[in-house]
Design an enzyme around this catalytic site. Structure first.
Site, PDB file in Angstrom:
ATOM      1  N   HIS A  86       0.855  -1.179   0.000  1.00 24.36           N
ATOM      2  CA  HIS A  86       0.000   0.000   0.000  1.00 24.36           C
ATOM      3  C   HIS A  86       0.898   1.237   0.000  1.00 24.36           C
ATOM      4  O   HIS A  86       2.134   1.125  -0.120  1.00 24.36           O
ATOM      5  CB  HIS A  86      -0.964  -0.005   1.189  1.00 24.36           C
ATOM      6  CG  HIS A  86      -0.303  -0.237   2.513  1.00 24.36           C
ATOM      7  ND1 HIS A  86       0.586   0.660   3.083  1.00 24.36           N
ATOM      8  CD2 HIS A  86      -0.396  -1.273   3.386  1.00 24.36           C
ATOM      9  CE1 HIS A  86       1.001   0.213   4.252  1.00 24.36           C
ATOM     10  NE2 HIS A  86       0.441  -0.971   4.454  1.00 24.36           N
TER      11      HIS A  86
ATOM     12  N   GLY B 167       1.946   3.122   2.233  1.00 22.28           N
ATOM     13  CA  GLY B 167       2.994   3.131   3.244  1.00 22.28           C
ATOM     14  C   GLY B 167       4.261   2.451   2.763  1.00 22.28           C
ATOM     15  O   GLY B 167       5.367   2.974   2.946  1.00 22.28           O
ATOM     16  N   HIS B 168       4.114   1.284   2.139  1.00 22.05           N
ATOM     17  CA  HIS B 168       5.280   0.590   1.596  1.00 22.05           C
ATOM     18  C   HIS B 168       5.947   1.414   0.489  1.00 22.05           C
ATOM     19  O   HIS B 168       7.181   1.488   0.414  1.00 22.05           O
ATOM     20  CB  HIS B 168       4.875  -0.766   1.010  1.00 22.05           C
ATOM     21  CG  HIS B 168       4.289  -1.713   2.000  1.00 22.05           C
ATOM     22  ND1 HIS B 168       2.944  -2.001   2.039  1.00 22.05           N
ATOM     23  CD2 HIS B 168       4.858  -2.457   2.987  1.00 22.05           C
ATOM     24  CE1 HIS B 168       2.711  -2.884   2.999  1.00 22.05           C
ATOM     25  NE2 HIS B 168       3.847  -3.173   3.595  1.00 22.05           N
TER      26      HIS B 168
END
Length: 284
Positions: free
Chosen positions: A34, A36-37
């Site tokens: 997502h 964040g990654h």
């Protein structure tokens, strides 16, 4: 972007990336990527010449009653996302490659792994420390990037790297990247997809209640009473239970009953609709 599935292929590809003295940043993941990654990948690209991302759903960090089989796996989609962000190499080993027959070694990091999620999930951080140590030795990155959403995990990894003299990356080159949040403040997580629409709406109360507790603590209110109010707010919002809500020293993770002037974190884990959510925020 290249993809390596064997250790020999990984080492050959990393050696080519390093030709000419160029640097490599590692972004370890379990997939189901997502924003964040992807933020970690972007941060790694800013700091290093090349980015290696790993996708490996690590069975040794899942307990017997946890969601290993249900954990989302979408390698093709994840690969496309990494390539679009300029990742140079994807390391995607199988379980047999990561843990070949006869594998008997386990790394246990005492102290920082004992409380919080470590108390609720026995053996979890042993699995994390072991697989991350292997990833560091396999890729030998100059820097490694982890999200701060799991603050305890970051503390465990830094302690492991320090104690085992992992020069590349050393503890100072293990970079914590600020938690990426949804518009309503909920920390991005692969597990958010398990939430029903009703529970997803209620889940936004977690970061809101944490901010309220932090405001009270920083304003001089009693820590224990502020944390009690936080727990009550989550139960009132529809959370089934609160595993923990504690103020802790940011480095040692020793629980605090008052601010000491040193950096502190508020760490919370709570369950809603069968999903366990974790979060943490700085307290000054």
């Amino acid at each position: 972007m290249q993809t390596a599935n064997t250790l020999e292929a990984l080492r050959e590809s990393v050696a080519k990336l390093r030709a000419g003295g160029e640097t490599v940043g590692l972004v370890p993941t379990m997939g189901a990527l997502h924003e964040g990654h992807l933020t970690l990948v972007r941060r790694a690209r800013e700091a290093c010449d090349h980015v290696v991302a790993s996708i490996f759903v690590n069975p040794t960090q899942f307990g017997p009653n946890e969601d290993l089989d249900a954990y989302p796996r979408q390698l093709a989609e994840d690969s496309a996302m990494l390539e679009s962000e300029g990742c140079a190499l994807l390391w995607a080993p199988t379980v047999d490659v990561m843990y070949p027959g006869g594998f008997v070694t386990n790394i246990s990091v005492s102290g920082v792994s004992d409380g919080f999620c470590g108390a609720d999930r026995p053996g979890h951080f042993d699995g994390v420390a072991t697989v991350v140590c292997k990833l560091f030795n396999q890729v030998r990155p100059d820097m490694a990037f982890f999200g701060e959403k799991d603050w305890q995990q970051l503390a465990v990894i830094r302690a492991m790297a320090r104690d085992l003299d992992l020069v590349l990356p050393h503890v100072h080159s293990i970079i914590g990247v600020s938690t990426v949040r949804e518009a309503d403040g909920l920390a991005m997580s692969s597990r958010n997809r398990y939430l029903s629409q009703k529970d997803r709406t209620a889940a936004a109360r977690l970061p809101a209640a944490m901010k309220q507790a932090i405001s009270q603590i920083e304003g001089g209110d009693n820590v224990a009473q502020s944390l009690k109010a936080l727990k009550g707010a989550l139960i009132d919002a529809g959370f089934a239970s609160v595993d923990y809500a504690e103020l802790a020293d940011a480095s040692s993770l020793v629980s605090l009953d008052t601010l000491t002037g040193a950096p502190a974190r508020l760490l919370v884990a709570a369950r809603i609709g069968g999903t366990r959510l974790i979060d943490n925020m700085a307290v000054n």
